[in-house]
Motif scaffolding. Structure first.
Motif, PDB file in Angstrom:
ATOM      1  N   GLY A 193      38.643  50.891  42.299  1.00  0.00           N
ATOM      2  CA  GLY A 193      38.687  51.012  43.763  1.00  0.00           C
ATOM      3  C   GLY A 193      38.525  49.655  44.413  1.00  0.00           C
ATOM      4  O   GLY A 193      38.928  48.636  43.843  1.00  0.00           O
ATOM      5  N   VAL A 194      37.918  49.660  45.590  1.00  0.00           N
ATOM      6  CA  VAL A 194      37.705  48.409  46.323  1.00  0.00           C
ATOM      7  C   VAL A 194      36.391  47.797  45.839  1.00  0.00           C
ATOM      8  O   VAL A 194      35.334  48.421  45.961  1.00  0.00           O
ATOM      9  CB  VAL A 194      37.628  48.677  47.838  1.00  0.00           C
ATOM     10  CG1 VAL A 194      37.422  47.364  48.599  1.00  0.00           C
ATOM     11  CG2 VAL A 194      38.869  49.413  48.327  1.00  0.00           C
ATOM     12  N   HIS A 195      36.448  46.601  45.280  1.00  0.00           N
ATOM     13  CA  HIS A 195      35.222  45.954  44.799  1.00  0.00           C
ATOM     14  C   HIS A 195      34.373  45.458  45.964  1.00  0.00           C
ATOM     15  O   HIS A 195      34.874  45.185  47.054  1.00  0.00           O
ATOM     16  CB  HIS A 195      35.560  44.802  43.852  1.00  0.00           C
ATOM     17  CG  HIS A 195      35.793  45.279  42.452  1.00  0.00           C
ATOM     18  ND1 HIS A 195      34.769  45.509  41.567  1.00  0.00           N
ATOM     19  CD2 HIS A 195      36.920  45.615  41.808  1.00  0.00           C
ATOM     20  CE1 HIS A 195      35.262  45.960  40.427  1.00  0.00           C
ATOM     21  NE2 HIS A 195      36.575  46.041  40.542  1.00  0.00           N
ATOM     22  N   ARG A 196      33.077  45.369  45.718  1.00  0.00           N
ATOM     23  CA  ARG A 196      32.190  44.772  46.714  1.00  0.00           C
ATOM     24  C   ARG A 196      32.647  43.334  46.946  1.00  0.00           C
ATOM     25  O   ARG A 196      33.026  42.647  45.996  1.00  0.00           O
ATOM     26  CB  ARG A 196      30.758  44.781  46.183  1.00  0.00           C
ATOM     27  CG  ARG A 196      30.254  46.191  45.975  1.00  0.00           C
ATOM     28  CD  ARG A 196      28.902  46.196  45.318  1.00  0.00           C
ATOM     29  NE  ARG A 196      28.495  47.587  45.035  1.00  0.00           N
ATOM     30  CZ  ARG A 196      27.250  47.970  44.876  1.00  0.00           C
ATOM     31  NH1 ARG A 196      26.262  47.106  44.959  1.00  0.00           N
ATOM     32  NH2 ARG A 196      26.979  49.232  44.636  1.00  0.00           N
ATOM     33  N   GLY A 197      32.617  42.889  48.169  1.00  0.00           N
ATOM     34  CA  GLY A 197      33.071  41.524  48.474  1.00  0.00           C
ATOM     35  C   GLY A 197      34.585  41.413  48.547  1.00  0.00           C
ATOM     36  O   GLY A 197      35.130  40.311  48.577  1.00  0.00           O
ATOM     37  N   ALA A 198      35.282  42.548  48.571  1.00  0.00           N
ATOM     38  CA  ALA A 198      36.754  42.524  48.590  1.00  0.00           C
ATOM     39  C   ALA A 198      37.294  41.818  49.836  1.00  0.00           C
ATOM     40  O   ALA A 198      38.422  41.325  49.836  1.00  0.00           O
ATOM     41  CB  ALA A 198      37.309  43.938  48.518  1.00  0.00           C
ATOM     42  N   GLU A 199      36.463  41.744  50.900  1.00  0.00           N
ATOM     43  CA  GLU A 199      36.909  41.045  52.114  1.00  0.00           C
ATOM     44  C   GLU A 199      37.163  39.568  51.814  1.00  0.00           C
ATOM     45  O   GLU A 199      37.933  38.912  52.503  1.00  0.00           O
ATOM     46  CB  GLU A 199      35.924  41.245  53.276  1.00  0.00           C
ATOM     47  CG  GLU A 199      34.504  40.764  53.024  1.00  0.00           C
ATOM     48  CD  GLU A 199      33.623  41.809  52.310  1.00  0.00           C
ATOM     49  OE1 GLU A 199      34.166  42.656  51.561  1.00  0.00           O
ATOM     50  OE2 GLU A 199      32.401  41.762  52.485  1.00  0.00           O
ATOM     51  N   ASN A 200      36.526  39.050  50.755  1.00  0.00           N
ATOM     52  CA  ASN A 200      36.799  37.677  50.326  1.00  0.00           C
ATOM     53  C   ASN A 200      37.708  37.615  49.101  1.00  0.00           C
ATOM     54  O   ASN A 200      38.610  36.809  49.024  1.00  0.00           O
ATOM     55  CB  ASN A 200      35.486  36.945  50.012  1.00  0.00           C
ATOM     56  CG  ASN A 200      34.623  36.809  51.238  1.00  0.00           C
ATOM     57  OD1 ASN A 200      35.112  36.434  52.309  1.00  0.00           O
ATOM     58  ND2 ASN A 200      33.352  37.140  51.122  1.00  0.00           N
ATOM     59  N   SER A 201      37.443  38.491  48.111  1.00  0.00           N
ATOM     60  CA  SER A 201      38.172  38.397  46.836  1.00  0.00           C
ATOM     61  C   SER A 201      39.516  39.124  46.857  1.00  0.00           C
ATOM     62  O   SER A 201      40.369  38.865  46.021  1.00  0.00           O
ATOM     63  CB  SER A 201      37.324  39.001  45.716  1.00  0.00           C
ATOM     64  OG  SER A 201      37.201  40.403  45.913  1.00  0.00           O
ATOM     65  N   PHE A 202      39.691  40.055  47.791  1.00  0.00           N
ATOM     66  CA  PHE A 202      40.887  40.919  47.848  1.00  0.00           C
ATOM     67  C   PHE A 202      41.018  41.772  46.583  1.00  0.00           C
ATOM     68  O   PHE A 202      42.098  42.230  46.252  1.00  0.00           O
ATOM     69  CB  PHE A 202      42.183  40.091  48.037  1.00  0.00           C
ATOM     70  CG  PHE A 202      42.471  39.754  49.473  1.00  0.00           C
ATOM     71  CD1 PHE A 202      41.503  39.203  50.294  1.00  0.00           C
ATOM     72  CD2 PHE A 202      43.729  39.991  50.022  1.00  0.00           C
ATOM     73  CE1 PHE A 202      41.772  38.894  51.619  1.00  0.00           C
ATOM     74  CE2 PHE A 202      44.013  39.689  51.345  1.00  0.00           C
ATOM     75  CZ  PHE A 202      43.026  39.129  52.147  1.00  0.00           C
ATOM     76  N   ASP A 203      39.928  42.001  45.854  1.00  0.00           N
ATOM     77  CA  ASP A 203      40.001  42.767  44.608  1.00  0.00           C
ATOM     78  C   ASP A 203      39.990  44.270  44.901  1.00  0.00           C
ATOM     79  O   ASP A 203      38.937  44.877  45.103  1.00  0.00           O
ATOM     80  CB  ASP A 203      38.848  42.384  43.675  1.00  0.00           C
ATOM     81  CG  ASP A 203      39.021  42.977  42.284  1.00  0.00           C
ATOM     82  OD1 ASP A 203      39.845  43.901  42.110  1.00  0.00           O
ATOM     83  OD2 ASP A 203      38.322  42.516  41.359  1.00  0.00           O
ATOM     84  N   ILE A 204      41.179  44.828  44.943  1.00  0.00           N
ATOM     85  CA  ILE A 204      41.362  46.267  45.161  1.00  0.00           C
ATOM     86  C   ILE A 204      42.195  46.775  44.001  1.00  0.00           C
ATOM     87  O   ILE A 204      43.288  46.282  43.750  1.00  0.00           O
ATOM     88  CB  ILE A 204      42.077  46.542  46.500  1.00  0.00           C
ATOM     89  CG1 ILE A 204      41.262  45.948  47.662  1.00  0.00           C
ATOM     90  CG2 ILE A 204      42.299  48.043  46.689  1.00  0.00           C
ATOM     91  CD1 ILE A 204      41.922  46.090  49.014  1.00  0.00           C
TER      92      ILE A 204
END
Ligand code: PSU
Ligand code: MN
Length: 304
Positions: free
Chosen positions: A127-138
């Motif tokens: 899913g959406v990783h914590r800190g995705a607002e910076n890493s974009f890790d979705i």
């Protein structure tokens, strides 16, 4: 030329219209340590058979997309080191090169649909990783749920993720998220995430009917069924929160990102919880296998 090979058992079941449940292999290669990974993979398959369905574990082996593994193939995969973790982006590349790789939720959904399998049971989706607002890790798993017609039974999204953001993305993508038998969204190792699930289903039949109705409406994409871990196996959220926080900090410190992040966090939480997270993970996967088999049975009895 077909793009995949079915095991004899899976071919027989599918051709006869009998219930089949797809299983992923990344949980075997990257989600659990040896030798529990092999034990669990075998128990999950046995559980599905006992529930009256045929298991189809999916992986790419020597360039071949296999739908249903023989026991020696399962063992080979469970023992393999440095196996690729395949998703939508790299599955075809691996096959074209004659490589070997395990399939994530996204790649397993693609393979299941190709083979005509409508239900897939796993542990937890990406899913959406914590800190995705910076890493974009979705995780690509979310996008796959939006476009591939497979009902996925999971114990919610893994609690290592940002669950509110994961639900928001699923809503944007038009993916139905149904908690099974409760109003709360389950959070993998815990029964409750502290969030309400968007939808609720109380029977396997309701889930099967909704699957068919989506098809009749011509809606692309699958359904996510969030099945809570059995009460006796859950780890309360409050116990896990500091462990997840520590594992996440460690990942940051060591600069772990991309495909390596989920396996790293699972391994670190296993160590920090003295193995409790693995026991819970095993219990929830078996529980999802049982519900997957029940849904597959309902689907095989419903008109297409
Ligand atoms: N569920 C588990 N253990 C796992 C996974 C799911 O209990 O290891 C795997 C699945 O294959 C899922 C993947 O698709 O983790 C998500 O990886 P990522 O966050 O890199 O998209
Ligand atoms: Mn990712």
């Amino acid at each position: 030329m077909t793009q995949f090979t079915r095991s004899a058992a899976v071919a027989k079941a599918l051709d006869a219209g009998h219930p089949v449940v797809a299983l992923e292999s990344t949980i075997v290669t990257h989600g659990m340590p040896w030798p529990q990974n092999l034990e669990v993979a075998r128990r999950v398959e046995a559980t599905i058979r006992e529930a009256g369905a045929t298991p189809a574990t999916i992986a790419v082996m020597d360039g071949e997309l296999r739908i249903g593994l023989e026991d020696d193939q399962l063992e080979q995969l469970a023992q393999a080191r440095q196996v690729a973790k395949l998703s939508r982006a790299d599955m075809a590349v691996c096959m074209a090169r004659g490589g070997t790789g395990s399939t994530t939720v996204a790649a397993t959904m693609i393979a299941a649909r190709l083979a005509g399998i409508e239900v897939f049971a796993t542990g937890g989706i990406g899913g959406v990783h914590r800190g995705a607002e910076n890493s974009f890790d979705i995780s690509a798993d979310l996008q796959e749920l939006a476009q591939t017609e497979v009902t996925v039974v999971a114990a919610g999204a893994k609690a290592i993720l940002d669950l509110p953001k994961t639900l928001e993305v699923l809503e944007t993508l038009g993916v139905p998220v149904m908690a099974y038998g409760q109003d709360q969204l389950p959070a993998f190792w815990s029964r409750e995430a502290g969030l309400r699930a968007p939808l609720r289903a109380d029977t396997a039949l309701q889930i099967a009917q909704a699957h068919r109705m989506r098809a009749r409406l011509g809606l692309p994409g699958g359904q996510l069924i969030a099945n809570p871990i059995p009460v006796e196996s859950e780890i309360p959220r409050a116990t896990l929160a500091p462990i997840i926080a520590e594992a996440t900090r460690d990942a940051d410190t060591h600069g772990i990102s991309g495909k390596d992040l989920t396996p790293y966090l699972l391994q670190r939480i296993y160590e920090l919880s003295d193995g409790r997270s693995l026991e819970a993970n095993i219990a929830l996967v078996l529980n999802n296998a049982r519900l997957g088999a029940a849904i597959a049975q309902e689907l095989s009895a419903l008109p297409v």
